[in-house]
Design a protein around this motif. Structure first.
Motif, mmCIF file in Angstrom:
data_model
loop_
_atom_site.group_PDB
_atom_site.id
_atom_site.type_symbol
_atom_site.label_atom_id
_atom_site.label_comp_id
_atom_site.label_asym_id
_atom_site.label_seq_id
_atom_site.Cartn_x
_atom_site.Cartn_y
_atom_site.Cartn_z
ATOM 1 N N ASP A 338 0.957 -1.348 -0.002
ATOM 2 C CA ASP A 338 0.020 -0.092 0.020
ATOM 3 C C ASP A 338 0.809 1.356 0.102
ATOM 4 O OD1 ASP A 338 -1.749 2.111 0.596
ATOM 5 O OD2 ASP A 338 -2.593 1.162 2.261
ATOM 6 N N PRO A 339 1.551 1.528 1.136
ATOM 7 C CA PRO A 339 2.314 2.868 1.258
ATOM 8 C C PRO A 339 3.481 2.946 -0.099
ATOM 9 C CG PRO A 339 1.967 2.050 3.343
ATOM 10 C CD PRO A 339 1.495 0.936 2.440
ATOM 11 N N ILE A 340 3.605 3.747 -0.836
ATOM 12 C CA ILE A 340 4.614 3.710 -1.638
ATOM 13 C C ILE A 340 5.235 4.976 -2.167
ATOM 14 C CG2 ILE A 340 2.802 4.040 -3.670
ATOM 15 C CD1 ILE A 340 4.509 1.986 -5.331
ATOM 16 N N ASP A 341 6.574 4.982 -2.426
ATOM 17 C CA ASP A 341 7.150 6.461 -2.903
ATOM 18 C C ASP A 341 8.038 6.142 -4.114
ATOM 19 O OD1 ASP A 341 7.439 9.236 -2.785
ATOM 20 O OD2 ASP A 341 9.364 8.997 -1.702
ATOM 21 N N ARG A 347 12.836 5.504 -11.367
ATOM 22 C CA ARG A 347 13.121 4.053 -11.732
ATOM 23 C C ARG A 347 12.893 3.071 -10.501
ATOM 24 N NH1 ARG A 347 19.103 1.208 -13.283
ATOM 25 N NH2 ARG A 347 18.366 -0.755 -12.715
ATOM 26 N N TRP A 348 12.949 3.655 -9.349
ATOM 27 C CA TRP A 348 12.780 2.699 -8.369
ATOM 28 C C TRP A 348 11.496 3.052 -7.402
ATOM 29 C CZ3 TRP A 348 16.091 -1.329 -6.878
ATOM 30 C CH2 TRP A 348 17.103 -1.551 -7.227
ATOM 31 N N VAL A 349 10.871 2.314 -6.765
ATOM 32 C CA VAL A 349 9.896 2.573 -5.897
ATOM 33 C C VAL A 349 10.201 1.913 -4.393
ATOM 34 C CG1 VAL A 349 8.011 2.755 -7.069
ATOM 35 C CG2 VAL A 349 8.508 0.436 -6.100
ATOM 36 N N VAL A 350 9.963 2.534 -3.376
ATOM 37 C CA VAL A 350 10.048 1.783 -1.985
ATOM 38 C C VAL A 350 8.630 1.706 -1.521
ATOM 39 C CG1 VAL A 350 10.305 4.160 -0.758
ATOM 40 C CG2 VAL A 350 11.072 2.087 0.484
ATOM 41 N N ILE A 351 8.361 0.402 -1.035
ATOM 42 C CA ILE A 351 6.946 -0.030 -0.559
ATOM 43 C C ILE A 351 7.131 -0.317 0.971
ATOM 44 C CG2 ILE A 351 6.167 -0.155 -3.100
ATOM 45 C CD1 ILE A 351 6.966 -3.304 -2.497
ATOM 46 N N ASP A 438 3.933 5.324 4.584
ATOM 47 C CA ASP A 438 4.636 6.323 3.641
ATOM 48 C C ASP A 438 6.337 6.362 3.844
ATOM 49 O OD1 ASP A 438 2.091 6.616 2.922
ATOM 50 O OD2 ASP A 438 2.557 8.760 2.472
ATOM 51 N N PRO A 439 6.908 5.231 3.457
ATOM 52 C CA PRO A 439 8.622 5.487 3.236
ATOM 53 C C PRO A 439 8.886 6.383 2.110
ATOM 54 C CG PRO A 439 7.645 3.511 2.321
ATOM 55 C CD PRO A 439 6.775 4.130 2.842
ATOM 56 N N ARG A 440 10.027 7.366 2.513
ATOM 57 C CA ARG A 440 10.208 8.364 1.622
ATOM 58 C C ARG A 440 11.558 8.297 1.099
ATOM 59 N NH1 ARG A 440 5.858 10.938 -0.999
ATOM 60 N NH2 ARG A 440 4.103 11.076 0.618
ATOM 61 N N TRP A 441 11.966 8.706 -0.196
ATOM 62 C CA TRP A 441 12.942 8.918 -0.806
ATOM 63 C C TRP A 441 13.699 10.121 -0.715
ATOM 64 C CZ3 TRP A 441 15.910 4.886 -3.052
ATOM 65 C CH2 TRP A 441 15.371 3.718 -3.720
ATOM 66 N N SER A 442 15.254 10.246 -0.469
ATOM 67 C CA SER A 442 15.658 11.661 -0.268
ATOM 68 C C SER A 442 15.702 12.328 -1.638
ATOM 69 C CB SER A 442 16.935 11.230 0.284
ATOM 70 O OG SER A 442 18.073 10.707 -0.420
ATOM 71 N N ALA A 449 13.622 7.383 4.358
ATOM 72 C CA ALA A 449 13.052 7.493 5.799
ATOM 73 C C ALA A 449 11.850 6.779 5.932
ATOM 74 C CB ALA A 449 12.903 9.127 5.893
ATOM 75 N N TYR A 450 11.656 6.248 7.093
ATOM 76 C CA TYR A 450 10.441 5.638 7.425
ATOM 77 C C TYR A 450 10.177 5.547 8.715
ATOM 78 C CZ TYR A 450 13.638 1.416 8.123
ATOM 79 O OH TYR A 450 14.152 0.453 8.541
ATOM 80 N N PHE A 451 9.225 5.086 9.370
ATOM 81 C CA PHE A 451 9.065 4.978 10.794
ATOM 82 C C PHE A 451 8.408 3.647 11.222
ATOM 83 C CE2 PHE A 451 4.790 6.281 9.643
ATOM 84 C CZ PHE A 451 3.808 5.876 10.831
#
Length: 642
Positions: A338-341, A347-351, A438-442, A449-451
């Protein structure tokens, strides 16, 4: 409460910056067949305010925080991480301060829910703290339309470094950078965001949720719930943010941001997900079905969303091009995501994904089954991804240039960000620490960053067989802010995204006062669904006793294959009942087998499988069993209440 219904148009069957900077490159549709080798990732915990064990007035003493800049509670911080500031050295977050002294003590401002920024480079602010509260002490007359129920969800920094979108507010420090000493409380203004839903512009406007900022800093996506009798639906929208310094209609009559040129991210007259032509049934996986907008992908050219599954019981992220309406499946795993950035270069996603826990494999382990029963089960399956407040998420990175399947590597799942051989208590891979949203790319694509939240009662201990862990985080707190550094990556040049068009050609312009769109309909009856590669399925769609809604899907598969990899045989029948607007009861009978790239079975026990789940509580209770076996690996349902 984090509510996931995923009920919207088409989801269920119904009755009749700097110009000299490099620009991003749009990803193509070609894929490499070889997944990348695992890369080195270092994960650290970022500092947060100290914890006080006394959360009453004055409990945050100078012995707890010598700087007098606030405390949080061990179990009540309500931490939500956000994005990096454009400098890449600070991360936004919201949390709740507690134990502040009474006024007129200067430290009395450190109370309640507030926006902070946290240093992510190991340095400190001039006062010696590693964090800075942005909204603490903002004058009341600069908190426009703010209520006691304010929510600073998922704070997202603008590219100018002076503003943050947090919940339904924009927090603005004028000309001052948020991280600079010049950004002081007297310079901060908190503006509400209003969506006009009244033909004459009156009233408070519509309720909006899950706002996500477009990388152009001009537009956002948001979602809105629609209640009609016993039916709950959700629709997604795209809009421009327009500052209104002196509104004359609608409330609040204060400076605010209005959502203008609002477009519904649906097409009532477009291609249906499931349609019938005589007795022939068709599933169109390229149809637009935005269940919940989750932000923007590609390089801002795409809305990413949780949509109707492409494979039965697989909850994935899809993307639809804002201009062309082209739909792509972004993730391809059998678990819940679900959460994605998306990384700045697209090119990449973090999920956040449940892959590491196999939580939903008893539903989703058999691949290649067409999404027929999903017209009834999607909301219920989505609600089993959690156990109450315990989330089974872990962060993963996924290369969008890699093909979902290759002959020698199998299905590509990406790389777990916090995988570590050390799974001891408090380690970065400790499974008792559950990933939040909601993890997030710099901005340079080298950090994430994520919690995380520590499993707590009642979702452990007592009748729950999972023992409750003891926190070894500072102060014994149950929330932590994490940062992963992809150490082998070279920093990306800053990506500048030009403002996109307000117009979404395939969407439907929202007219204030208009009702919810109507879903395309498929008559009840008997159908044949032909596999794209081989075989067919005999399908019966049955109405409830009132003849008003779909209640049962019964499908029998005959060497059915859409992908040429999985060949499905057997029968599956599902009935769904809705005792109230949030409670779902499901009766399930399955006797499926699959051959091809794997040998799989999906079988219910004697008497079938019956379960209840409330989409607000996310607690799972079942009678009977449903077991999926893939090449000898057996996946069983969670225990009740777990």
């Amino acid at each position: 409460m984090h509510l996931k219904l995923h009920v919207l148009l088409g989801l269920y069957l119904t009755v009749a910056a700097q110009s000299d900077r490099p620009k991003p490159v749009k990803r193509g549709t070609t894929h490499s067949s070889t997944p990348p080798e695992p890369e080195p990732i270092e994960v650290v915990e970022l500092p947060l305010p100290p914890v006080t064990s006394n959360e009453t007035t004055g409990g945050c003493t100078l012995s707890v925080n010598p700087h007098g800049t606030g405390c949080i509670g061990a179990n009540s911080s309500n931490l939500l991480s956000g994005t990096f500031l454009p400098d890449g050295d600070h991360v936004t977050a919201s949390l709740e301060f507690t134990g502040a002294p009474a006024t007129p003590d200067p430290a009395s401002i450190y109370t309640g829910l507030n926006l902070i920024i946290v240093r992510a480079n190991g340095t400190l602010f001039p006062n010696g703290d590693a964090w800075k509260c942005i909204t603490c002490g903002v004058p009341q007359d600069q908190q426009y339309g703010l209520t006691s129920t304010m929510d600073y969800q998922y704070p997202q920094a603008f590219n100018d470094g002076t503003r943050v979108l947090a919940g339904n507010y924009i927090i603005d420090c004028g000309m001052a950078q948020l991280a600079s000493p010049e950004c002081t409380p007297d310079k901060v203004h908190i503006y509400p965001i209003r969506w006009n839903t009244s033909p004459d512009g009156s009233g408070a406007g519509g309720d909006i949720r899950e706002l996500r900022k477009h990388p152009d800093d001009v537009h956002i996506s948001f979602n809105a719930m629609s209640l009609s009798g016993a039916t709950t639906a959700q629709y997604a929208y795209f809009a421009r943010l327009e500052f209104n310094p002196a509104p004359t209609t609608g409330t609040p009559l204060t400076p605010r941001y209005d959502l203008v040129n609002v477009t519904g991210l649906y097409e009532s007259k477009g291609a249906a997900l499931i349609s019938a032509n005589g007795s022939a049934l068709t599933i169109n996986t390229k149809a637009i079905s935005v269940g919940e907008a989750r932000g923007f992908g590609g390089v801002g050219d795409q809305v990413q969303y949780v949509g109707f599954p492409a494979e039965s019981c697989n909850i994935d992220i899809f993307g639809v091009d804002l201009q062309s309406g082209e739909v792509v499946r972004v993730t391809n795993g059998p678990e819940y995501v679900d959460p994605i950035d998306t990384s700045p270069d697209g090119r990449w996603v973090v999920i956040m994904d449940t892959t590491d826990t196999d939580r939903l494999m008893f539903f989703a382990g058999m691949r290649g089954v067409p999404p027929l029963i999903d017209a009834l089960t999607t909301a219920a399956i989505s609600s089993i991804r959690n156990n109450g407040k315990r989330r089974f998420f872990e962060p993963w990175i996924y290369d969008l240039d890699v093909a979902p399947y290759s002959d020698d590597k199998g299905y590509y799942e990406g790389q777990q960000v916090n995988a570590d051989d050390d799974d001891s208590s408090g380690s970065v891979s400790d499974s008792f620490w559950n990933g939040g949203a909601d993890p997030r790319w710099s901005p340079d694509g080298t950090k994430i960053a994520y919690f995380e939240l520590l499993t707590q009662e009642p979702d452990c201990g007592g009748s729950n067989p999972l023992p409750c862990p003891v926190s070894n985080a500072p102060g014994g707190r149950n929330a932590r802010l994490m940062m992963a550094t992809l150490t082998s990556r070279e920093p990306l040049a800053r990506v500048v995204v030009d403002p996109v068009s307000d117009t979404v050609p395939w969407g439907e312009p929202y007219v204030p006062g208009s009702g919810a769109p109507t879903a395309p309909s498929v008559p009840f009856g008997n159908y044949t669904l032909t596999g794209q590669v081989s075989g067919h399925a005999d399908v019966t769609l049955t109405a409830n006793s009132a003849g008003t809604a779909l209640e049962t899907v019964d499908a029998t598969y005959h060497n059915y294959s859409d992908d040429g990899l999985n060949f499905i045989a057997g029968n599956e029948k599902v009935t769904a009942l809705y005792p109230n607007v949030t409670l779902i009861h499901v009766d399930w009978i399955s006797n499926l087998s699959s051959s091809g790239i794997s040998n799989s079975t999906k079988i219910t026990g004697p008497g079938g499988f019956h379960f209840d789940v409330d989409v607000q509580l996310n607690k799972f209770y079942a009678n009977g069993s449903l077991t999926t076996t893939v090449d000898g690996v057996v996946y069983r349902q969670p225990e009740n209440g777990c």
